[in-house]
Design a protein around this motif. Structure first.
Motif, PDB file in Angstrom:
ATOM      1  N   LEU A 195      -6.713  -2.192   2.426  1.00 42.29           N
ATOM      2  CA  LEU A 195      -6.022  -0.878   2.139  1.00 42.29           C
ATOM      3  C   LEU A 195      -4.489  -0.821   2.450  1.00 42.29           C
ATOM      4  CD1 LEU A 195      -6.381   1.898   0.672  1.00 42.29           C
ATOM      5  CD2 LEU A 195      -7.006   2.615   2.085  1.00 42.29           C
ATOM      6  N   VAL A 199      -0.929  -0.434  -0.162  1.00 41.90           N
ATOM      7  CA  VAL A 199      -0.535   1.090  -0.087  1.00 41.90           C
ATOM      8  C   VAL A 199       0.904   0.628   0.415  1.00 41.90           C
ATOM      9  CG1 VAL A 199      -0.048   2.375   1.620  1.00 41.90           C
ATOM     10  CG2 VAL A 199      -2.232   2.787   0.578  1.00 41.90           C
ATOM     11  N   VAL A 202       2.237  -0.838  -3.212  1.00 45.80           N
ATOM     12  CA  VAL A 202       2.127  -0.207  -4.226  1.00 45.80           C
ATOM     13  C   VAL A 202       3.657   1.184  -4.000  1.00 45.80           C
ATOM     14  CG1 VAL A 202       0.413   0.027  -4.540  1.00 45.80           C
ATOM     15  CG2 VAL A 202       0.218   1.656  -3.487  1.00 45.80           C
ATOM     16  N   VAL A 203       4.285   1.419  -2.500  1.00 49.53           N
ATOM     17  CA  VAL A 203       5.026   2.689  -2.830  1.00 49.53           C
ATOM     18  C   VAL A 203       5.864   0.869  -2.850  1.00 49.53           C
ATOM     19  CG1 VAL A 203       6.201   3.514  -0.461  1.00 49.53           C
ATOM     20  CG2 VAL A 203       4.061   3.333  -0.901  1.00 49.53           C
ATOM     21  N   PRO A 211       8.056   4.001  -8.120  1.00 49.49           N
ATOM     22  CA  PRO A 211       7.011   2.643  -7.192  1.00 49.49           C
ATOM     23  C   PRO A 211       5.644   2.965  -8.188  1.00 49.49           C
ATOM     24  CG  PRO A 211       8.034   4.170  -6.559  1.00 49.49           C
ATOM     25  CD  PRO A 211       8.611   4.988  -7.298  1.00 49.49           C
ATOM     26  N   GLY A 213       3.088   3.215  -7.092  1.00 50.58           N
ATOM     27  CA  GLY A 213       1.761   3.910  -6.245  1.00 50.58           C
ATOM     28  C   GLY A 213       2.407   5.573  -7.012  1.00 50.58           C
ATOM     29  N   SER A 214       3.455   5.466  -7.381  1.00 48.85           N
ATOM     30  CA  SER A 214       2.863   7.155  -8.463  1.00 48.85           C
ATOM     31  C   SER A 214       2.052   7.479  -9.233  1.00 48.85           C
ATOM     32  CB  SER A 214       4.454   7.185  -8.823  1.00 48.85           C
ATOM     33  OG  SER A 214       4.726   6.744  -9.847  1.00 48.85           O
ATOM     34  N   GLN A 216      -1.480   7.809 -10.917  1.00 41.72           N
ATOM     35  CA  GLN A 216      -3.025   7.830 -10.813  1.00 41.72           C
ATOM     36  C   GLN A 216      -3.572   7.474 -11.242  1.00 41.72           C
ATOM     37  OE1 GLN A 216      -4.238  11.709 -13.040  1.00 41.72           O
ATOM     38  NE2 GLN A 216      -2.965  12.714 -11.505  1.00 41.72           N
ATOM     39  N   LYS A 219      -3.172   5.153  -7.897  1.00 44.70           N
ATOM     40  CA  LYS A 219      -3.759   6.334  -6.332  1.00 44.70           C
ATOM     41  C   LYS A 219      -5.277   6.593  -6.600  1.00 44.70           C
ATOM     42  CE  LYS A 219       0.178   9.422  -5.771  1.00 44.70           C
ATOM     43  NZ  LYS A 219       0.977  10.653  -6.974  1.00 44.70           N
ATOM     44  N   HIS A 220      -6.176   6.968  -7.593  1.00 43.23           N
ATOM     45  CA  HIS A 220      -7.210   6.941  -7.484  1.00 43.23           C
ATOM     46  C   HIS A 220      -7.729   5.463  -6.849  1.00 43.23           C
ATOM     47  CE1 HIS A 220      -7.337  10.968 -10.097  1.00 43.23           C
ATOM     48  NE2 HIS A 220      -6.081  10.613  -8.913  1.00 43.23           N
ATOM     49  N   LEU A 222      -6.518   3.342  -4.998  1.00 45.87           N
ATOM     50  CA  LEU A 222      -7.006   3.115  -3.513  1.00 45.87           C
ATOM     51  C   LEU A 222      -7.700   4.090  -2.901  1.00 45.87           C
ATOM     52  CD1 LEU A 222      -3.577   1.571  -3.173  1.00 45.87           C
ATOM     53  CD2 LEU A 222      -5.747   1.108  -3.563  1.00 45.87           C
ATOM     54  N   ALA A 223      -7.780   5.832  -3.891  1.00 42.53           N
ATOM     55  CA  ALA A 223      -8.772   7.185  -3.318  1.00 42.53           C
ATOM     56  C   ALA A 223     -10.308   6.633  -2.739  1.00 42.53           C
ATOM     57  CB  ALA A 223      -8.553   8.472  -3.948  1.00 42.53           C
ATOM     58  N   ASP A 224     -10.786   5.912  -3.366  1.00 38.61           N
ATOM     59  CA  ASP A 224     -11.589   5.500  -3.895  1.00 38.61           C
ATOM     60  C   ASP A 224     -12.539   4.315  -3.090  1.00 38.61           C
ATOM     61  OD1 ASP A 224     -13.150   7.038  -6.161  1.00 38.61           O
ATOM     62  OD2 ASP A 224     -12.451   5.561  -7.191  1.00 38.61           O
ATOM     63  N   ARG A 226     -10.558   4.374   0.509  1.00 37.20           N
ATOM     64  CA  ARG A 226     -10.264   5.117   1.461  1.00 37.20           C
ATOM     65  C   ARG A 226     -12.208   5.764   2.096  1.00 37.20           C
ATOM     66  NH1 ARG A 226     -10.919   6.826   5.319  1.00 37.20           N
ATOM     67  NH2 ARG A 226      -9.115   8.045   6.817  1.00 37.20           N
ATOM     68  N   ILE A 227     -12.206   6.273  -0.056  1.00 34.52           N
ATOM     69  CA  ILE A 227     -13.678   7.044   1.178  1.00 34.52           C
ATOM     70  C   ILE A 227     -14.302   5.977   0.882  1.00 34.52           C
ATOM     71  CG2 ILE A 227     -15.609   7.926  -0.375  1.00 34.52           C
ATOM     72  CD1 ILE A 227     -12.737   9.711  -2.320  1.00 34.52           C
TER      73      ILE A 227
END
Lengths: 318, 379
Positions: A195, A199, A202-203, A211, A213-214, A216, A219-220, A222-224, A226-227
């Motif tokens: 992860l 991150v 993608v930045v 980038p 990483g901007s 969605q 983002k979604h 990588l959010a998943d 992280r969760i």
């Protein structure tokens, strides 16, 4: 009630983290893919010097006399750097299992269920857990190499000609659940590295003038990840605690930990690859070293489906 | 690490369990999202309050027990385990109250907390508007200064207001500085719904119950002492509330552990031989326990004085998707009974589907996680 590690446990974790940052950078993992042993050059000896490898060995036998809860974060750190060593096999399983035996001085490797044994060629002692559980000398064994998708994990089938010592059910059980805990912790560490590195990528990586990483869609994903890691980690820590205090449900707790950590790390690997695009798909790029370790450890010692079935038995059939 | 409860905590659990076993209505109550059911639920709230179980974590002066966060978790576990009625007072006691404790004046606390705890006054949340859902900062309802009268005149429409048609009060955000944009210039108001100029129109949610409402304000006078926090600082005040909503206080782990137990019970009745179903049930159990453990870790941090930040977004996505998954699995086991509208699982399923939408959709939460937890660029 207190769901947190002690200052000492965190300090030990930090010390191992620093050691590994120095002794096991990605170049060491990459080198292990093609070197003679599949292992690091100095990380193992430095871990031994710090006492880490004997952490679960009783003090009377020269170890640190610690418990699963004291070492679970150390295993996580070895996962984070994809340490190419039989760390879980030796530290969590072999060393405490053989602490009172002559074999204790050497390196032990272990397999569970799987006939293939990682790092058998450089180990002194080979432990097999499964249908027929035994402890054998490497010198009495004939090895045949097999290739893991993770080239640093050197796998061997083992024919032993000596008279291996049989293990009793209690020894096998302790060994098996400790090892499974260790791999679960490594999977959490691997997932966190994947992860973090994604991150960073993608930045830095720009397409369409921004980038990636901007977006969605990135983002979604990588959010998943992280969760998934957020909720896998406490299951792993609880499993370590349950083994330490001999909770009656400890085995189910370890099974939950392995299922959740394997799934979280597998998701991390999948999304890391996708977010890195063709860059991550390139063999020269380091990403696949971590991804393939995840694949190997997710499958080892019972995959997520197998462990979930154990959980199902515990809640539905008893 | 110590995952055992102290003797005091065990005694607290035993006391809660004993009271709930004696007092929870065995046949349940009609849906609290209907007018008739809401009234029954308020009677239940009164019983809870009289036995000092309505707001266990509050100070005794306001009807609570000064319970620790640990005891609050225990109470929530026992409450769900007992199958006790939904909390129709939840938007007040779980969402507004933490904000009142943090930003309210002593006068506001004394005026509103006791009646909120007893259910005499009930609160609904006035955040969303027709054009301000996920984009909450697009709020256009406004409040105009009335210096002479010493207050504000509110106008505009709030919508999807949960149980708005049955509540007595609304807490909401209104734009006090018409020149300010987005998050700036909003103020947090406490509005009695019997004030002249307020019109409430109830409407059905997905399951048809009148659980939603539009709340129209037409030149509604609200005096200065009903402003919560500072004028133009409403966003900051409101975010403290949404933190509670997403995280710890609204959906405690006991709820999902209880749902999982009911799912396991259903599977045992129906026979759980199918490997795929077994996998899904095991996953539900794993996730429910993971949420419980993650909460224990959070409460450990809170007890040590640390503040949770954007991490509450991780939690909200996790429990809302877990709830959907548990109900989906249960409906799969129910066979043709799944179709029956009044079966508890069908009712629960429709409610579970609101989880990924309310309190900030899960898409918004994932943006928050990506930007504030992982540090990805906004643009």
């Amino acid at each position: 009630m207190r769901f947190a590690f002690t200052e000492n446990q965190l300090a030990f974790r930090d010390a191992v983290h620093d050691l590994l940052a120095k002794e096991c950078p990605p170049s060491v993992v990459r080198d292990a893919w093609t070197n003679e042993t599949g292992r690091s050059s100095t990380a193992w000896t430095e871990l031994a010097k710090m006492g880490v490898l004997g952490a679960l060995v009783p003090e009377a036998q020269g170890g640190l006399g610690l418990s699963e809860i004291d070492v679970v974060l150390l295993a996580e750190e070895t996962g984070r750097v994809a340490l190419p060593e039989p760390f879980v096999e030796h530290m969590l399983v072999g060393a405490p299992l053989l602490a009172t035996e002559a074999a204790a001085s050497g390196i032990t490797t272990v397999t569970a269920g799987d006939p293939l044994v990682p790092y058998a060629d450089t180990a002194d002692t080979i432990v097999r857990l499964g249908h027929e559980s035994f402890v054998a000398d490497r010198d009495d064994s004939t090895l045949e190499a097999h290739r893991s998708v993770d080239h640093s994990r050197r796998l061997f089938s083992v024919e032993t000609s000596g008279s291996p010592r049989a293990l009793d059910a209690a020894e096998v059980s302790t060994a098996y659940w400790r090892g499974t805990l260790g791999f679960s912790a490594q999977l959490v560490g691997l997932g966190h590295h994947l992860l973090a590195t994604t991150v960073e990528y993608v930045v830095a990586r720009r397409q369409f003038g921004v980038p990636i990483g901007s977006f969605q869609a990135i983002k979604h994903k990588l959010a998943d990840v992280r969760i998934a890691l957020e909720f896998a980690a406490p299951l792993v820590y609880r499993a370590a605690y349950s083994l330490t205090v001999s909770d009656p449900a400890a085995r189910t707790h370890v099974a939950m930990a392995k299922a959740a950590s394997a799934d979280a790390a597998t998701l991390a690997a999948r999304h890391a690859l996708q977010c890195h695009g063709a860059m991550g798909y390139s063999f020269e790029y380091d990403l696949h070293l971590w991804i393939k370790r995840v694949w190997a450890l997710a499958a080892a010692w019972g995959d997520a489906t197998w462990h979930r079935e154990l959980v199902a038995r515990a809640i539905l059939d008893t | 690490m110590d995952l055992t409860w102290s003797a005091d905590e065990q005694a607290f659990r035993a006391e809660a369990r004993a009271w709930l076993e004696t007092n929870v209505p065995p046949a349940g109550l009609a849906s609290g999202d209907t007018r008739e059911g809401f009234a029954r639920h308020l009677e239940w709230e009164r019983a809870l309050f009289d036995a000092r179980w309505a707001v266990v974590s509050w100070p005794q002066a306001y009807g609570g027990r000064d319970a620790s966060l640990w005891e609050w978790l225990i109470f929530e576990e026992e409450y769900s385990r007992a199958g006790a009625p939904q909390r129709v007072t939840q938007n007040g006691i779980f969402l507004l109250a933490p904000t009142l404790f943090e930003f309210g004046t002593p006068g506001q606390r004394d005026r509103f907390l006791p009646t909120m705890a007893s259910g005499e006054e009930t609160w609904c949340q006035g955040w969303s508007e027709p054009d301000a859902g996920s984009d909450l900062a697009a709020i256009s309802s406004r409040a105009v200064r009335d210096e002479l009268a010493g207050g504000w005149r509110l106008s505009g429409q709030k919508t999807w207001t949960t149980r708005g048609a049955f509540c007595t009060h609304l807490f909401g955000l209104y734009r006090t500085d018409s020149d300010a944009e987005r998050h700036r210039g909003l103020t947090y108001f406490l509005v009695p719904l019997d004030t002249p100029g307020v019109t409430v129109r109830g409407f059905g949610r997905l399951d048809g119950d009148e659980g939603f409402a539009d709340v129209f304000c037409d030149d509604v006078f609200v005096p200065d002492d009903l402003v919560l926090g500072e004028v133009d600082q409403g966003w900051k005040v409101a975010m403290a509330t949404t933190g509670s909503e997403r995280g710890l206080t609204l959906r405690s782990p006991g709820r999902f552990l209880a749902t999982t137990s009911r799912l396991v019970e259903l599977a045992r009745e129906r026979g759980a031989a199918d490997p795929l179903v077994r996998q899904r049930i095991a996953q539900g159990q794993i996730d429910a326990e993971a949420y419980q453990l993650q909460t224990l870790a959070t409460v450990t941090k809170l007890s040590a004085g640390e503040h949770p930040g954007a991490e509450s977004s991780l939690t909200k996505v996790f429990w809302s998707e877990l709830d959907v998954q548990l109900h989906e699995t249960a409906l799969g086991l129910a066979g043709h009974d799944a179709e029956l509208e009044d079966s508890p699982w069908m009712k629960g399923w429709q409610f579970a589907l609101s989880g990924p939408i309310y309190a900030g959709t899960n898409e918004i939460q994932r943006n928050v996680i990506a930007e504030r937890v992982l540090g990805l660029p906004r643009k």
